[in-house]
Design a protein around this motif. Structure first.
Motif, PDB file in Angstrom:
ATOM      1  N   PHE A  54       0.827  -1.190  -0.078  1.00  0.00           N
ATOM      2  CA  PHE A  54       0.092  -0.104   0.248  1.00  0.00           C
ATOM      3  C   PHE A  54       0.927   1.437   0.027  1.00  0.00           C
ATOM      4  N   GLY A  55       0.501   2.463  -0.824  1.00  0.00           N
ATOM      5  CA  GLY A  55       1.323   3.508  -0.755  1.00  0.00           C
ATOM      6  C   GLY A  55       0.449   4.399   0.152  1.00  0.00           C
ATOM      7  N   SER A  56       1.108   4.816   1.149  1.00  0.00           N
ATOM      8  CA  SER A  56       0.712   5.816   2.421  1.00  0.00           C
ATOM      9  C   SER A  56       0.861   7.226   1.980  1.00  0.00           C
ATOM     10  N   LEU A  87     -10.970   6.148   9.604  1.00  0.00           N
ATOM     11  CA  LEU A  87     -11.494   4.911   8.873  1.00  0.00           C
ATOM     12  C   LEU A  87     -10.348   3.893   8.879  1.00  0.00           C
ATOM     13  N   THR A  88      -8.912   4.436   9.021  1.00  0.00           N
ATOM     14  CA  THR A  88      -7.898   3.572   8.945  1.00  0.00           C
ATOM     15  C   THR A  88      -7.870   3.211  10.476  1.00  0.00           C
ATOM     16  N   PHE A  89      -8.208   3.772  11.411  1.00  0.00           N
ATOM     17  CA  PHE A  89      -8.094   3.056  12.671  1.00  0.00           C
ATOM     18  C   PHE A  89      -9.180   1.996  12.875  1.00  0.00           C
ATOM     19  N   LEU A  90     -10.225   2.473  12.463  1.00  0.00           N
ATOM     20  CA  LEU A  90     -11.407   1.207  12.676  1.00  0.00           C
ATOM     21  C   LEU A  90     -10.997   0.012  11.802  1.00  0.00           C
ATOM     22  N   SER A  91     -10.492   0.224  10.451  1.00  0.00           N
ATOM     23  CA  SER A  91     -10.124  -0.924   9.624  1.00  0.00           C
ATOM     24  C   SER A  91      -9.068  -1.639  10.132  1.00  0.00           C
ATOM     25  N   ASN A  92      -8.090  -0.962  10.878  1.00  0.00           N
ATOM     26  CA  ASN A  92      -7.078  -1.639  11.562  1.00  0.00           C
ATOM     27  C   ASN A  92      -7.557  -2.668  12.785  1.00  0.00           C
ATOM     28  N   THR A 140      -8.887  -5.639  11.239  1.00  0.00           N
ATOM     29  CA  THR A 140      -7.815  -6.400  10.435  1.00  0.00           C
ATOM     30  C   THR A 140      -6.755  -6.705  11.228  1.00  0.00           C
ATOM     31  N   ASP A 141      -6.517  -6.216  12.323  1.00  0.00           N
ATOM     32  CA  ASP A 141      -5.272  -6.310  13.419  1.00  0.00           C
ATOM     33  C   ASP A 141      -3.917  -6.022  12.230  1.00  0.00           C
ATOM     34  N   LEU A 142      -4.264  -5.132  11.332  1.00  0.00           N
ATOM     35  CA  LEU A 142      -2.997  -4.579  10.499  1.00  0.00           C
ATOM     36  C   LEU A 142      -2.835  -3.135  11.535  1.00  0.00           C
ATOM     37  N   ASN A 143      -1.541  -2.798  10.866  1.00  0.00           N
ATOM     38  CA  ASN A 143      -1.005  -1.322  11.679  1.00  0.00           C
ATOM     39  C   ASN A 143      -0.979  -0.434  10.334  1.00  0.00           C
ATOM     40  N   LEU A 144      -1.844  -0.083   9.576  1.00  0.00           N
ATOM     41  CA  LEU A 144      -1.737   0.694   8.264  1.00  0.00           C
ATOM     42  C   LEU A 144      -1.862   2.173   8.678  1.00  0.00           C
ATOM     43  N   THR A 145      -1.251   2.864   7.800  1.00  0.00           N
ATOM     44  CA  THR A 145      -1.465   4.412   8.301  1.00  0.00           C
ATOM     45  C   THR A 145      -2.282   5.058   7.026  1.00  0.00           C
ATOM     46  N   ASP A 146      -2.823   4.294   6.141  1.00  0.00           N
ATOM     47  CA  ASP A 146      -3.602   4.888   5.247  1.00  0.00           C
ATOM     48  C   ASP A 146      -4.408   3.738   4.355  1.00  0.00           C
TER      49      ASP A 146
END
Length: 241
Positions: A124-126, A148-153, A156-162
């Motif tokens: 993913f490109g952040s 939205l990213t926080f809720l998604s994480n 999913t238990d991921l630590n995406l920023t975007d």
């Protein structure tokens, strides 16, 4: 070093006649690392302007680009256009490119780097990490993206920023193996939730630039899409639909 032959670039198009030639110019001039070839697939989602005619004229002027234009008979939404383009892709990897000028194709090579080194099969490109240019625009949009990213994480238990980024690079068999349903802007949370459950997933994030548009410049996403994203995060994250 992992060897890649072709990158499939999927571009959903809806009423982009005014600027589509600019993104195609950038793709025509783009040199991918290690001589990787480009497969460019444009999906016209029943535009009401001259998008299709503009793309055909451009393809005729630049036949060596091998542009592929697919068309929807009725407007179905960005997600549906992506479904069509992803299904038709034949490259080793697939990347999503918006038809506007908010993202810079030169940065494909940044996303390809962890793939070529054998570390990643999805990247993913952040827009919110690294030192790349980022146009300052809407405060509440940035808050919305972060929420939205926080809720998604959380789901999913991921630590995406975007999570909502356009630039998502997938190994083709991974993205074509997902059963995707969302036909509009719910594509981003749905694909994130479903790719997070792929066995042996190796997901990386890299910082990218972002040249955001205003609504006067053609930006289409609005607050209703934010509520749909929340619904999709819950549906595909919690319920695993």
């Amino acid at each position: 070093m992992v060897k890649l032959d072709t990158l499939s670039i999927v571009i959903p198009v809806y009423n982009e006649a005014r600027t589509i030639h600019q993104i195609l110019d950038l793709l025509r001039e783009l040199e991918l690392v290690n001589g990787i070839k480009k497969e460019i697939i444009l999906v016209n989602d029943c535009s009401t302007d001259a998008s299709a005619a503009t793309i055909r004229a451009y393809a005729a002027q630049h036949p060596t680009m091998g542009l592929r234009l697919l068309e929807h008979a009725v407007n179905q939404g960005k997600g549906a256009a992506l479904h069509t383009g992803i299904r038709e892709a034949t490259g080793d990897y697939v990347i999503v490119q918006d038809a506007d000028l908010e993202y810079d194709p030169e940065e494909y090579n940044l996303l390809l780097k962890p793939v070529l080194k054998g570390f990643a099969n999805v990247v993913f490109g952040s827009r919110f990490m690294g030192g790349n240019p980022h146009r300052i625009l809407f405060f509440w949009h940035s808050i919305g993206n972060a929420m939205l990213t926080f809720l998604s994480n959380m789901f999913t238990d991921l630590n995406l920023t975007d999570m909502e980024t356009c630039y998502k690079l997938f190994r083709r068999d991974i993205i074509q193996g997902l059963s995707l349903q969302e036909k509009r802007f719910g594509f981003e949370p749905e694909v994130t939730a479903k790719v997070a459950r792929v066995p042996d997933l190796k997901l990386y994030e890299v910082g990218i630039s972002y040249y955001g548009r205003t609504y006067a410049e053609g930006k289409k996403i609005g607050w209703r899409d934010g509520f749909r994203a929340i619904y999709c995060i819950i549906k595909y994250g919690l319920l695993k639909a």
